[in-house]
Motif scaffolding. Structure first.
Motif, mmCIF file in Angstrom:
data_model
loop_
_atom_site.group_PDB
_atom_site.id
_atom_site.type_symbol
_atom_site.label_atom_id
_atom_site.label_comp_id
_atom_site.label_asym_id
_atom_site.label_seq_id
_atom_site.Cartn_x
_atom_site.Cartn_y
_atom_site.Cartn_z
ATOM 1 N N GLU A 31 0.811 -1.058 -0.100
ATOM 2 C CA GLU A 31 -0.237 0.170 -0.035
ATOM 3 C C GLU A 31 1.010 1.202 0.061
ATOM 4 N N LEU A 32 2.117 1.201 0.839
ATOM 5 C CA LEU A 32 2.727 2.467 0.789
ATOM 6 C C LEU A 32 3.543 2.552 -0.559
ATOM 7 N N LYS A 33 3.755 1.704 -1.269
ATOM 8 C CA LYS A 33 4.242 1.664 -2.597
ATOM 9 C C LYS A 33 3.315 2.198 -3.276
ATOM 10 N N ILE A 34 2.074 2.207 -3.269
ATOM 11 C CA ILE A 34 1.059 2.848 -4.153
ATOM 12 C C ILE A 34 1.024 4.270 -4.146
ATOM 13 N N LEU A 35 1.626 4.635 -2.794
ATOM 14 C CA LEU A 35 1.674 6.143 -2.719
ATOM 15 C C LEU A 35 2.764 6.806 -3.173
ATOM 16 N N GLU A 36 3.858 5.975 -3.651
ATOM 17 C CA GLU A 36 5.360 6.385 -3.759
ATOM 18 C C GLU A 36 5.096 7.705 -5.010
ATOM 19 N N PRO A 37 4.136 7.394 -6.223
ATOM 20 C CA PRO A 37 4.226 8.349 -7.122
ATOM 21 C C PRO A 37 3.640 9.669 -6.722
ATOM 22 N N ILE A 38 2.833 9.674 -5.717
ATOM 23 C CA ILE A 38 2.299 10.893 -5.186
ATOM 24 C C ILE A 38 3.100 11.681 -3.981
ATOM 25 N N ILE A 39 4.027 11.091 -3.454
ATOM 26 C CA ILE A 39 4.811 11.829 -2.448
ATOM 27 C C ILE A 39 5.967 12.766 -3.095
ATOM 28 N N HIS A 40 5.880 13.812 -2.878
ATOM 29 C CA HIS A 40 6.684 14.760 -3.291
ATOM 30 C C HIS A 40 7.850 15.268 -2.439
ATOM 31 N N GLU A 41 9.288 15.205 -2.928
ATOM 32 C CA GLU A 41 10.266 15.677 -1.711
ATOM 33 C C GLU A 41 10.614 17.115 -2.418
ATOM 34 N N ARG A 42 10.701 17.910 -1.521
ATOM 35 C CA ARG A 42 11.200 19.422 -1.587
ATOM 36 C C ARG A 42 12.453 19.860 -0.382
ATOM 37 N N LEU A 43 13.308 20.637 -0.820
ATOM 38 C CA LEU A 43 14.311 21.262 -0.023
ATOM 39 C C LEU A 43 13.971 22.561 0.271
ATOM 40 N N GLU A 123 -7.514 11.204 -5.699
ATOM 41 C CA GLU A 123 -7.432 10.097 -6.734
ATOM 42 C C GLU A 123 -6.963 8.916 -6.410
ATOM 43 N N ILE A 124 -6.147 8.711 -5.161
ATOM 44 C CA ILE A 124 -5.984 7.428 -4.483
ATOM 45 C C ILE A 124 -7.234 6.841 -4.311
ATOM 46 N N MET A 125 -8.289 7.595 -3.534
ATOM 47 C CA MET A 125 -9.422 7.206 -3.007
ATOM 48 C C MET A 125 -10.260 6.973 -4.099
ATOM 49 N N GLU A 126 -10.219 7.389 -5.238
ATOM 50 C CA GLU A 126 -10.983 6.700 -6.598
ATOM 51 C C GLU A 126 -10.136 5.559 -6.943
ATOM 52 N N THR A 127 -9.167 5.755 -7.121
ATOM 53 C CA THR A 127 -8.637 4.335 -7.803
ATOM 54 C C THR A 127 -8.272 3.221 -6.803
ATOM 55 N N HIS A 128 -8.006 3.549 -5.522
ATOM 56 C CA HIS A 128 -7.744 2.525 -4.567
ATOM 57 C C HIS A 128 -8.388 2.810 -3.386
ATOM 58 N N GLY A 129 -9.776 2.598 -3.377
ATOM 59 C CA GLY A 129 -10.608 2.881 -2.332
ATOM 60 C C GLY A 129 -10.394 2.289 -0.906
ATOM 61 N N ARG A 130 -9.984 0.945 -0.885
ATOM 62 C CA ARG A 130 -9.575 0.399 0.596
ATOM 63 C C ARG A 130 -8.450 0.984 1.090
ATOM 64 N N LEU A 131 -7.630 1.705 0.315
ATOM 65 C CA LEU A 131 -6.439 2.430 0.807
ATOM 66 C C LEU A 131 -6.680 3.627 1.122
ATOM 67 N N GLY A 132 -7.678 4.318 0.488
ATOM 68 C CA GLY A 132 -8.029 5.520 0.716
ATOM 69 C C GLY A 132 -8.882 5.852 1.958
ATOM 70 N N ALA A 133 -9.638 4.428 2.209
ATOM 71 C CA ALA A 133 -10.416 4.557 3.294
ATOM 72 C C ALA A 133 -9.552 4.398 4.857
ATOM 73 N N SER A 138 -7.597 6.336 9.735
ATOM 74 C CA SER A 138 -6.475 6.825 10.703
ATOM 75 C C SER A 138 -6.363 8.229 10.799
ATOM 76 N N LEU A 139 -6.622 8.933 9.853
ATOM 77 C CA LEU A 139 -6.669 10.563 9.945
ATOM 78 C C LEU A 139 -7.749 10.799 11.070
ATOM 79 N N ALA A 140 -9.115 10.410 10.833
ATOM 80 C CA ALA A 140 -10.080 10.665 11.782
ATOM 81 C C ALA A 140 -9.581 10.291 13.036
ATOM 82 N N ARG A 141 -9.251 9.182 13.248
ATOM 83 C CA ARG A 141 -8.821 8.584 14.578
ATOM 84 C C ARG A 141 -7.944 9.494 15.227
ATOM 85 N N LEU A 142 -7.033 9.978 14.568
ATOM 86 C CA LEU A 142 -5.759 10.811 15.151
ATOM 87 C C LEU A 142 -6.357 12.323 15.361
#
Length: 160
Positions: A31-43, A123-133, A138-142
């Motif tokens: 699941e983390l690897k699915i997120l890899e393309p949408i993680i942006h690094e910046r200095l 977009e992740i929620m649409e294409t990978h619903g379970r991952l988005g959920a 987790s965000l709601a709990r936190l």
């Protein structure tokens, strides 16, 4: 040969750091690897603003290197809320609502951040619903726990 198979499951540095963040800690390596393309690094250079108070919230950040100071305007002064170090994250509510930022984030020193932004999260929620959920839950709990803790602190009690 054994190394080949063990490396296959290793995560790149940014994803390994993300896996240690409470918000993403229950995600599998796949699941983390699915997120890899949408993680942006910046200095960021010292004193560079990551985002400003009242600016539209677009996403969250994870501190990979350096220090980030979170400040809020109180009258005509800036009030320090927190200093964040590697492994800390901030701005996560922007994933849900895009409301104006309640504080300003400033790099105290040269810093490297990983960003995760709302449009790509949707977009992740649409294409990978379970991952988005999983991330949303987790965000709601936190958020609920932080709200209860803040309220308990304000009321000077141990828990609500």
């Amino acid at each position: 040969m054994g190394n080949f198979f063990s490396r296959k499951n290793e995560l790149p540095e940014v994803l390994a750091a993300l896996s240690k963040v409470e918000l993403f800690s229950e995600l599998t390596n796949r699941e983390l690897k699915i997120l890899e393309p949408i993680i942006h690094e910046r200095l960021f250079v010292p004193d560079e603003i990551v985002f400003e108070e009242e600016q539209e919230g677009l996403g969250m950040y994870l501190v990979l290197e350096g220090k980030i100071q979170i400040v809020r305007t109180k009258g005509k002064k800036l009030e320090e809320i927190a200093t964040l170090e590697p492994g800390n994250y901030f701005g996560e509510l922007a994933l849900l609502d895009g409301a104006p930022r309640s504080a300003t984030a400033i790099a105290l020193e040269s810093s490297r951040l990983a960003g995760f932004f709302r449009p790509e999260f949707f977009e992740i929620m649409e294409t990978h619903g379970r991952l988005g959920a999983k991330i949303s839950l987790s965000l709601a709990r936190l958020t609920g726990r932080r709200f209860r803790n803040a309220l308990a602190d304000k009321l000077n009690c141990t828990s609500l």
